[in-house]
Enzyme design. Sequence first.
Site, short mmCIF file in Angstrom:
data_model
loop_
_atom_site.label_atom_id
_atom_site.label_comp_id
_atom_site.label_asym_id
_atom_site.label_seq_id
_atom_site.Cartn_x
_atom_site.Cartn_y
_atom_site.Cartn_z
N GLU A 1 -23.38 9.59 -38.30
CA GLU A 1 -24.49 10.37 -37.74
C GLU A 1 -24.96 9.67 -36.48
OE1 GLU A 1 -27.68 11.23 -36.29
OE2 GLU A 1 -28.66 10.37 -38.03
N CYS B 1 -33.63 10.98 -34.44
CA CYS B 1 -32.29 11.52 -34.18
C CYS B 1 -32.29 13.04 -34.13
CB CYS B 1 -31.30 11.01 -35.21
SG CYS B 1 -31.75 11.36 -36.92
#
Length: 593
Positions: A301, A338
Amino acid sequence: MERLEEYHSYILGAISLATLLVSYYFLRSDPEAGVPYNVEPPAQAQPGWKGEVLEEPSLKISGSSVIQCYSPATGELLGRVNPSTANSIDRAIAKAKEAQVQWAKTTFSERRRVLKTMLKFILENQEIIARVSCLDSGKTMVDASLGEILVTAEKLKWTIDHGEAALKPEKRPTNFLMMYKTNEVIWQPLGVVAACVSWNYPFHNLISPVIASIFAGNAIIVKGSESTAWSSSFFSSIVTSALSACGHSPNIVQSVNCWPNVAEHLTSHTDIAHITFIGSRPVAHHVCASAAKALTPVCVELGGKDPAIILDDLSNSDFKRVTSILMRGTFQSAGQNCIGLERVIALPMVYDRLIAHLTPLISTLRPGAILHASPATPIDIGASISSANFANLESLIQDAVKEGARLLVGGKQYHNPDFPKGHYFQPTLIVDVTPSMRIAQTELFAPVFLLMRAETVDDAILIANSTSFALGAGVYGSSTRDLEKVVREVNAGMVAVNDFAVTYMVQLPFGGTKGSGYGRFAGKEGLRGVCNQKAITRDRWPGVKTSIPGPMDLPLKGAGAAQRAYGMAQGVVWLGYGDLRGKVRGLKGIMGL
């Protein structure tokens, strides 16, 4: 009057009985009930604590290998951590490997009890967890509550409620040729897995992979960022203490902190069966190359450049609601998120209205250290983890302005007079940004509200898809047709309609595509991702088993045997997959006709 009193007595008696029954229902013996336990909080997290303010806040100390931990909001020294070495990582893996053998034999009920124990502790100790997170990452208490505790509680509750069903063996369909077999897929522990996680959510990012890994029956080595090494010890002890309180070995969870040159020893270790990596793309290249040495799978990720598309049909009643979401989505954790909103793409009728509404809001945002601030002065935005990227941020903003963007608020490093050693960037609003500008293609990870104009829905989708990132996205409006068009056509692993980042709050699979990585954590997919997916076929009926027909049995016998064997094999294919005429042809082939 007497009848009224009797009636009241009757009602009170009924209520008392109902209360007793409800109490019995909820308080009766529950073998999975959370166990009370205690973890000593760090002294630095107590109200009123003040530490030594470092003259030059830095993780590294000249001539030493220790990690110097400090608060990025104030520059106060939190402590020093001896980093893990290759040998200590080997020892941690060996402990985890030994403990996992017994842990893999536990029932889902026993594992749920550990998670319920953790959840009980977290709910009862929210403030101290939030304070520790604020000290080590610089965020505000609200940011910590929403981004650290809320999402961790959700992951625990989802796993408690749905984890066993996600890992329940699944029956799979058969076919005509294999009708005498039953098929099943089961999910089993991998053994020892690892997680290398980022600093922006020091509690959640550390605990989240632990929850999934131990519920699946694995042991885990979790490596937090050196930037938040101070809090890793306290946060990991919340898990290990829960395990001990429930009668299990705490060795199945090992927390390590190390410098990048030692991290490769962990990521290339042959006893690690899976790696979850949360971080930047440059570091991911090293992690994946290292993991490839041992052929270890990695869930990656890598953040994003998440767009929020604002349609022209946004109603007046929704405008304030949506702009509030945009503010929170952009400035949560000082933009160090994020799945934060990195680009707001607005259609013409709402574009100027957004500028007029947002400019005064962003210009009045107050950065600061929440644990040191006066109650009379609310702090809206916390600190950045470091000032190392500030020069690059300023350069990106200046370049955009030269190319036609308008800087309406902020745009520079903020020297906080109350916390001169803290790392702060001014809350920023930059508008008229176009896809060709570097700032529109670079993940900023900063408190920057970036506004782009789109002429049509199709144009908005093109702009949204114009970067190499594709993690999350959002779309806001009323037209179902336009909303669903964006949902279908935007490049992203997750899309929230008229909302922000809520896919994680219902534990849908979390992850992206393109340059935002691959693999998923959270939800069913996340649990299964840290398991060995084993496919099994079994005999359906006693005495009915697979056998090799004589003409195909090796070694082949007699002249023309190869042609007869091929004819039979061809017949099997026709019988299994042909239409009625093909099946007749297949039977002839099998019979050698």
